[in-house]
Design a protein around this motif. Structure first.
Motif, PDB file in Angstrom:
ATOM      1  N   LYS A   1      -0.300   8.261  -8.146  1.00 26.77           N
ATOM      2  CA  LYS A   1       0.050   6.811  -8.280  1.00 26.77           C
ATOM      3  C   LYS A   1       1.636   6.500  -8.136  1.00 26.77           C
ATOM      4  CE  LYS A   1      -3.963   5.155  -8.691  1.00 26.77           C
ATOM      5  NZ  LYS A   1      -4.517   4.236  -7.584  1.00 26.77           N
ATOM      6  N   GLN A   2       2.368   7.460  -8.800  1.00 24.94           N
ATOM      7  CA  GLN A   2       3.801   7.173  -8.724  1.00 24.94           C
ATOM      8  C   GLN A   2       4.480   7.335  -7.366  1.00 24.94           C
ATOM      9  OE1 GLN A   2       5.836   9.788 -11.424  1.00 24.94           O
ATOM     10  NE2 GLN A   2       8.149   9.049 -10.895  1.00 24.94           N
TER      11      GLN A   2
ATOM     12  N   GLU B   1       5.823  11.835   4.359  1.00 25.25           N
ATOM     13  CA  GLU B   1       4.749  11.323   4.013  1.00 25.25           C
ATOM     14  C   GLU B   1       3.580  12.206   4.045  1.00 25.25           C
ATOM     15  OE1 GLU B   1       0.909   8.397   4.147  1.00 25.25           O
ATOM     16  OE2 GLU B   1       2.747   7.508   4.842  1.00 25.25           O
TER      17      GLU B   1
ATOM     18  N   ILE C   1       3.968   3.581   0.385  1.00 27.58           N
ATOM     19  CA  ILE C   1       2.913   2.464   0.697  1.00 27.58           C
ATOM     20  C   ILE C   1       3.601   1.672   1.813  1.00 27.58           C
ATOM     21  CG2 ILE C   1       3.866   0.798  -0.932  1.00 27.58           C
ATOM     22  CD1 ILE C   1       0.091   1.317  -0.620  1.00 27.58           C
ATOM     23  N   GLU C   2       4.802   1.594   1.848  1.00 29.44           N
ATOM     24  CA  GLU C   2       5.430   0.792   2.952  1.00 29.44           C
ATOM     25  C   GLU C   2       5.679   1.408   4.161  1.00 29.44           C
ATOM     26  OE1 GLU C   2       6.186  -2.343   3.247  1.00 29.44           O
ATOM     27  OE2 GLU C   2       5.269  -2.769   1.416  1.00 29.44           O
TER      28      GLU C   2
ATOM     29  N   SER D   1      -5.621  12.970  -4.543  1.00 35.24           N
ATOM     30  CA  SER D   1      -5.151  11.772  -5.150  1.00 35.24           C
ATOM     31  C   SER D   1      -5.515  11.660  -6.773  1.00 35.24           C
ATOM     32  CB  SER D   1      -6.212  10.730  -4.624  1.00 35.24           C
ATOM     33  OG  SER D   1      -7.407  10.549  -4.822  1.00 35.24           O
TER      34      SER D   1
ATOM     35  N   GLN E   1       2.654   7.163  -4.473  1.00 41.15           N
ATOM     36  CA  GLN E   1       2.043   5.877  -3.662  1.00 41.15           C
ATOM     37  C   GLN E   1       3.099   4.949  -3.420  1.00 41.15           C
ATOM     38  OE1 GLN E   1      -1.786   4.454  -4.931  1.00 41.15           O
ATOM     39  NE2 GLN E   1      -2.601   4.718  -2.977  1.00 41.15           N
ATOM     40  N   LYS E   2       3.471   4.520  -4.548  1.00 37.07           N
ATOM     41  CA  LYS E   2       4.630   3.515  -4.537  1.00 37.07           C
ATOM     42  C   LYS E   2       5.722   3.798  -3.558  1.00 37.07           C
ATOM     43  CE  LYS E   2       3.451   2.004  -9.075  1.00 37.07           C
ATOM     44  NZ  LYS E   2       3.995   2.167 -10.571  1.00 37.07           N
ATOM     45  N   LEU E   3       6.040   5.041  -3.402  1.00 35.95           N
ATOM     46  CA  LEU E   3       7.070   5.313  -2.287  1.00 35.95           C
ATOM     47  C   LEU E   3       6.725   5.362  -1.084  1.00 35.95           C
ATOM     48  CD1 LEU E   3       8.504   8.612  -4.646  1.00 35.95           C
ATOM     49  CD2 LEU E   3       9.531   6.342  -4.341  1.00 35.95           C
TER      50      LEU E   3
END
Length: 124
Positions: free
Chosen positions: A105-106, A89, A112-113, A99, A108-110
């Motif tokens: 955004k693409q 990360e 986020i968890e 940001s 961030q989806k990877l």
């Protein structure tokens, strides 16, 4: 960087073909490394790159070994030798820089968890 047809028989990846490729980008002084067998291949490559004056960023949670002891000792050695230890990360966000990056955004989806425990906290 190295051709897929380049046989890898030695532990370091700083083979002549890779050195030639690096020389074609003289302004680049930072290298990001990840891979398997941290105690062998990642260590040998990192030490060779450091000797050549590169800043080496080792993505600790993207490096493995057959044993956790070998992995942790190798990462500690690399840190003591001058390599920068980072996380997946951390390196992704450093590459994006902002940001407002069109891919944020693409990406961030990877990330986020939260990542599963990698067993690396004892290194710090």
């Amino acid at each position: 960087m190295a051709s897929r047809n380049t046989p890898k028989t030695c532990f370091t990846m700083l083979i002549p073909e890779v050195e030639k490729e690096l020389q074609s980008f003289p302004e680049r002084r930072s290298i990001i490394l990840c891979g398997i067998e941290t105690q062998a291949c990642i260590t040998s490559t990192t030490l060779d790159l450091l000797e050549k004056g590169f800043d080496v960023h080792v993505v600790a949670d993207a490096c493995s070994s057959r044993s956790q002891v070998d992995r942790l000792v190798a990462l500690n050695r690399l840190k003591q030798s001058g390599a920068f230890l980072t996380t997946s990360e951390g390196v992704i966000l450093q590459l994006l820089q902002d940001s407002s990056h069109p891919k944020f955004k693409q990406v961030q989806k990877l990330i986020i968890e939260p990542a599963p425990d990698s067993g690396l906290l004892s290194l710090f």
